[in-house]
Design an enzyme around this catalytic site. Structure first.
Site, mmCIF file in Angstrom:
data_model
loop_
_atom_site.group_PDB
_atom_site.id
_atom_site.type_symbol
_atom_site.label_atom_id
_atom_site.label_comp_id
_atom_site.label_asym_id
_atom_site.label_seq_id
_atom_site.Cartn_x
_atom_site.Cartn_y
_atom_site.Cartn_z
ATOM 1 N N GLN A 130 4.180 1.267 6.668
ATOM 2 C CA GLN A 130 3.072 1.677 5.909
ATOM 3 C C GLN A 130 2.710 0.654 4.646
ATOM 4 O OE1 GLN A 130 1.124 4.083 5.573
ATOM 5 N NE2 GLN A 130 1.619 5.209 7.418
ATOM 6 N N SER A 131 2.819 -0.697 4.939
ATOM 7 C CA SER A 131 2.595 -1.725 3.910
ATOM 8 C C SER A 131 1.163 -1.658 3.462
ATOM 9 C CB SER A 131 2.801 -3.021 4.668
ATOM 10 O OG SER A 131 2.478 -4.042 3.707
ATOM 11 N N ASN A 132 1.193 -1.433 2.017
ATOM 12 C CA ASN A 132 -0.383 -1.625 1.499
ATOM 13 C C ASN A 132 -0.645 -3.192 1.385
ATOM 14 O OD1 ASN A 132 -0.299 1.169 0.321
ATOM 15 N ND2 ASN A 132 1.701 0.500 -0.648
ATOM 16 N N VAL B 193 -0.163 -5.404 3.681
ATOM 17 C CA VAL B 193 -0.862 -5.578 4.744
ATOM 18 C C VAL B 193 -2.142 -5.096 5.118
ATOM 19 C CG1 VAL B 193 -0.733 -5.045 7.486
ATOM 20 C CG2 VAL B 193 1.455 -5.943 6.202
#
Ligand SMILES: *Cc1c(COP(=O)(O)O)cnc(C)c1O
Length: 333
Positions: A74-76, A78
């Site tokens: 759930q990387s912001n 990325v």
């Protein structure tokens, strides 16, 4: 320092607002303001957008055609990197680490991941504990072998180039505060891959601003987090011509609120998310800003900010809420 010496692609909505949070502040008994870096404008915004202006600046100057980066599922970071690539006609290759161990369908497919897919990135999932720097190099090599020109962005965009975005934020915040005659006694932020915290430290040092910064950690223990921030702040200060100005004592991380681990949500985080939402209509995220607010709430109740005006840096990430429906919904019922 003179930031125009560094290549920069302009796409962030700046300056971000600096606003009071009267109802949340009253609930905590402090004079609380927020710097809205959730409003940087790129595909939902967040703190990575400021870093990406300088990272894309360098990528374009080097003639890259593909961005390569990594993060947790759930990387912001990325999400914002893929958006920055799309805006400049660059492909993006990402590696997502299943760092939290969650296989829940919302975590694996909704929230940031859904947006990553919508923006057309090529995504590879790897198990928790994978050497992500090795994976970055492997992806870059695949791009090279097919005749492309990769530009590798480390996790969180946290190197001296990315940290320039938060050197600029430090300057922007002080200009705003001075224009409003707003004395700031403390700046509070979440601190993870360290670029945000380190850029702010280097920026304040270069500008001789002595406002203390408190970083609430989301992953590493205090000693390691402070060391990461300090080293990157030193290197960033050197880059901007402020070598020797960063003091070790200026680097303060409180890592007592990490809870079970990175990306794992506990009742304190849910209470913080709910309090911000219900007092201010302000949406924080479950992994970073929500955990930082959990720390801020507890410290405020213990009197740590007595008589101070506190600015909370909202680093964004609300898109990740939709990856946590199965965790949040039962706790809110
Ligand atoms: C990445 C991130 C952070 C942490 O910033 P770092 O520069 O990695 O320390 C904080 N909040 C959100 C929402 C993020 O996505």
């Amino acid at each position: 320092m003179h930031l125009a010496r560094f290549p920069r692609a302009r796409f962030a909505h700046l300056p971000t607002p600096l606003e009071p949070l009267p109802r949340l502040g009253a609930a905590l008994g402090i004079d609380l303001w927020v710097k809205r870096d959730d409003c940087t404008g790129l595909a939902g915004g967040g703190n990575k957008t400021r870093k990406l202006e300088f990272l894309l600046g360098e990528a374009l100057a080097l003639g890259a055609d593909t961005l390569v980066t990594q993060g947790a599922v759930q990387s912001n970071h990325v999400r914002q990197t893929i958006a920055a690539g799309a805006r400049h006609g660059l492909a993006t290759e990402v590696i997502l680490e299943e760092r939290t161990g969650s296989k829940a369908s919302d975590y694996m497919g909704n929230g940031n991941v859904l947006l990553d897919r919508l923006m057309g990135a090529s995504i590879r999932f790897v198990p928790a504990g994978t050497d992500m720097n090795e994976e970055l190099e492997a992806s870059a090599e695949i791009v090279r072998r097919r005749g492309g020109k990769p530009y590798v962005i480390p996790g969180g965009g946290s190197n001296t180039v990315g940290a320039l975005g938060y050197v600029d934020c430090a300057r922007e915040l002080m200009v705003q505060a001075d224009a409003q005659d707003l004395r700031i006694d403390r700046l509070v932020t979440a601190t993870g891959s360290a670029g945000t915290h380190a850029g702010l430290i280097a920026g304040f040092a270069a500008l001789s601003v002595d406002v203390p910064i408190l970083g609430f950690g989301v992953r590493a223990p205090k000693a390691r987090q402070e060391e990461n921030v300090f080293n990157l702040a030193l290197a960033t200060a050197q880059t901007i011509g402020a070598a020797g100005r960063v003091r070790r004592e200026a680097v303060v991380a409180d890592c007592d609120y990490v809870g079970e681990g990175y990306g794992l949500v506990d009742q304190g985080v849910i209470d913080a998310l709910a309090l911000a939402a219900r007092t201010e209509g302000l949406l924080l995220d479950p992994v970073y800003s929500g955990k930082a607010l959990k720390g801020l709430i507890d410290q405020a109740r213990k009197g740590a900010f007595e008589g101070q005006r506190v600015v909370f840096l909202h680093t964004g990430g609300a898109q990740g809420l939709f990856g946590y429906q199965s965790v949040l919904e039962p706790a809110l019922a």
